[in-house]
Design an enzyme around this catalytic site. Structure first.
Site, short mmCIF file in Angstrom:
data_model
loop_
_atom_site.label_atom_id
_atom_site.label_comp_id
_atom_site.label_asym_id
_atom_site.label_seq_id
_atom_site.Cartn_x
_atom_site.Cartn_y
_atom_site.Cartn_z
N SER A 152 104.25 28.75 -29.77
CA SER A 152 105.27 28.08 -28.97
C SER A 152 104.64 27.26 -27.87
O SER A 152 103.56 27.61 -27.36
CB SER A 152 106.20 29.14 -28.36
OG SER A 152 107.02 28.60 -27.35
N TYR A 176 107.87 36.56 -22.94
CA TYR A 176 107.92 35.98 -24.30
C TYR A 176 106.72 35.06 -24.53
O TYR A 176 106.00 35.19 -25.52
CB TYR A 176 109.22 35.20 -24.50
CG TYR A 176 109.15 34.25 -25.67
CD1 TYR A 176 109.11 34.73 -26.97
CD2 TYR A 176 109.09 32.87 -25.47
CE1 TYR A 176 109.01 33.86 -28.05
CE2 TYR A 176 109.00 32.00 -26.54
CZ TYR A 176 108.95 32.50 -27.84
OH TYR A 176 108.85 31.64 -28.90
N LYS A 180 103.15 35.28 -27.14
CA LYS A 180 102.60 34.23 -28.01
C LYS A 180 101.15 33.92 -27.62
O LYS A 180 100.28 33.76 -28.49
CB LYS A 180 103.45 32.97 -27.91
CG LYS A 180 104.86 33.11 -28.45
CD LYS A 180 104.89 33.34 -29.95
CE LYS A 180 106.29 33.28 -30.52
NZ LYS A 180 106.33 33.53 -31.98
N ARG A 258 113.47 17.48 -22.65
CA ARG A 258 112.71 18.28 -23.60
C ARG A 258 112.42 17.49 -24.88
O ARG A 258 113.10 16.51 -25.18
CB ARG A 258 113.47 19.56 -23.96
CG ARG A 258 113.70 20.51 -22.79
CD ARG A 258 112.40 21.14 -22.32
NE ARG A 258 112.59 22.08 -21.22
CZ ARG A 258 112.54 21.74 -19.93
NH1 ARG A 258 112.31 20.48 -19.58
NH2 ARG A 258 112.70 22.66 -19.00
N ASP A 322 112.25 26.69 -14.77
CA ASP A 322 112.46 25.55 -15.66
C ASP A 322 111.66 24.35 -15.17
O ASP A 322 111.70 24.00 -13.99
CB ASP A 322 113.94 25.18 -15.73
CG ASP A 322 114.71 26.05 -16.70
OD1 ASP A 322 114.08 26.87 -17.38
OD2 ASP A 322 115.94 25.91 -16.77
#
Length: 370
Positions: A152, A176, A180, A258, A322
């Site tokens: 990711s 999370y 990864k 994004r 974010d």
């Protein structure tokens, strides 16, 4: 027909299509896909079946429905082997490999919600990292050392340098993303210790869209964690409005930007990586993204155009962590794999809307809780 739990996994015999992937001896290449009934897994399996691979799908169905694979078989007009198993169960994993002549693995299985990972870090590390270790041990036991790993863009953390390139430092900022990142490190160490392993690390950005047939698509269990399925559920009437978190970012309309990639482009990237590994030893890392950014409001308005309706939304405060912008540099994937995202924002929205409109409750029948 799918192989169900409690039944013996069976190999499906078929006549490969022209150009089907095969070994030098002419045997069809068999790929085990973990998380195979999930969103990206099911679309990738469809592409693999269409390209002539033999498939064994493994999933514990904790966040997916077996109906997705029934529809994949319908679309591909090919059968596959399905085994309901959990990666935390080594005996079940061993049984999944036994007697099947698996050649390679594509590893999708894992928890994937950033917010949930902050609330339940131990569960994420146990499921994602321990599950992967169990998978690697089963692969090694059965002599399967070719792996495509679903990583990711979260491994880059909040790096402000855009577009993001594969050699940038990894600095994940949530559990999370750290799972990864840790798995990438485990795989790097593993390949360095044993050059027989051939590994692809695919860092993808924001997968969206659905198969153009509208038969398979994204079906989150509970409230969606990502923008696209949330917008789709608002459009179909399952939710009231879209929350837009942050309207004062230094972007063209103040909302976050994004890099969105159509799930069918993503599926093609996995097949390209698998093909590449067949002729190239070592460990390889590729971004899978379009290289083009779209803001939250642009997504909402593009979805309105696809659906022909107005989608209500409300502006809210920024969420902690974010980033204003996240964009891929996909040039390495084009150079090495000949892969490039083909789909447009319009097709992403149109395909996602077709899926949601045809399946307002996802894979569940009308009346079942969503």
């Amino acid at each position: 027909m799918l192989t169900r739990p409690g039944s013996r996994p069976r190999s499906i015999l078929f006549c490969p299509r022209s150009g089907a992937s095969s070994t030098s001896e002419g045997r069809t290449i068999k790929v085990l896909v973990t998380g195979g009934s999930g969103y990206i897994g099911s679309h990738t399996i469809l592409r693999l079946l269409e390209d002539g691979y033999g498939i064994t799908a493994v999933d514990n169905l904790s966040n997916s429905q077996p109906e997705s694979l029934l529809r994949v078989q319908k679309l591909a007009q090919r059968e596959l082997v399905f085994i309901e198993a959990d990666l935390l169960d080594p005996a079940a994993l061993d049984a999944a490999f036994a007697g099947q002549q698996i050649d390679a693995v594509i590893h999708f299985a894992g928890y994937k919600a950033v917010g949930e990972s902050v609330q339940q870090p131990l569960g994420y590390y146990r499921n994602n990292v321990t599950g992967t270790l169990n998978l690697l041990e089963a692969m090694d036991t059965h002599g399967v050392r070719q792996l495509v790993f679903s990583s990711s863009a979260t491994v880059y953390g909040n790096n402000p340098d855009m577009p993001l390139q594969e050699d940038y430092a990894r600095d994940a900022t949530n559990p999370y993303g750290r799972t990864k990142q840790q798995i990438e490190e485990i795989l790097t160490d593993l390949q360095a210790s044993d050059p027989r392993w051939r590994i692809a690390l695919l860092r993808y950005f924001n997968p969206v869209g659905a198969h153009p047939s509208g038969l398979i698509g994204e079906d989150p269990q509970g409230p969606p964690n990502n923008l696209f399925p949330y917008v789709a559920q608002v459009a179909v009437g399952r939710r009231d409005r879209v929350g837009v978190f942050g309207s004062d970012y230094p972007t063209r309309d103040g909302t976050g930007v994004r890099d969105y990639i159509h799930v069918m482009d993503l599926a093609a990237g996995h097949v390209a990586a698998l093909d590449y590994l067949a002729g190239n030893p070592g460990i390889h890392t590729w971004n899978l993204g379009s290289g083009t950014g779209h803001s939250v409001l642009e997504i909402i308005h593009a979805f309105e155009a696809a659906a022909g309706i107005t989608i209500p939304y409300e502006l809210a405060d920024r969420r902690l962590g974010d980033a204003p912008v996240s964009l891929a540099d996909p040039s390495r994937a084009f150079r090495d794999l000949g892969w490039k995202a083909q789909e447009t924002l319009a097709s992403m929205c149109a395909d996602a809307w077709r899926w949601q409109q045809n399946n307002p409750n996802g894979y569940r029948a009308a009346g079942q809780p969503a």
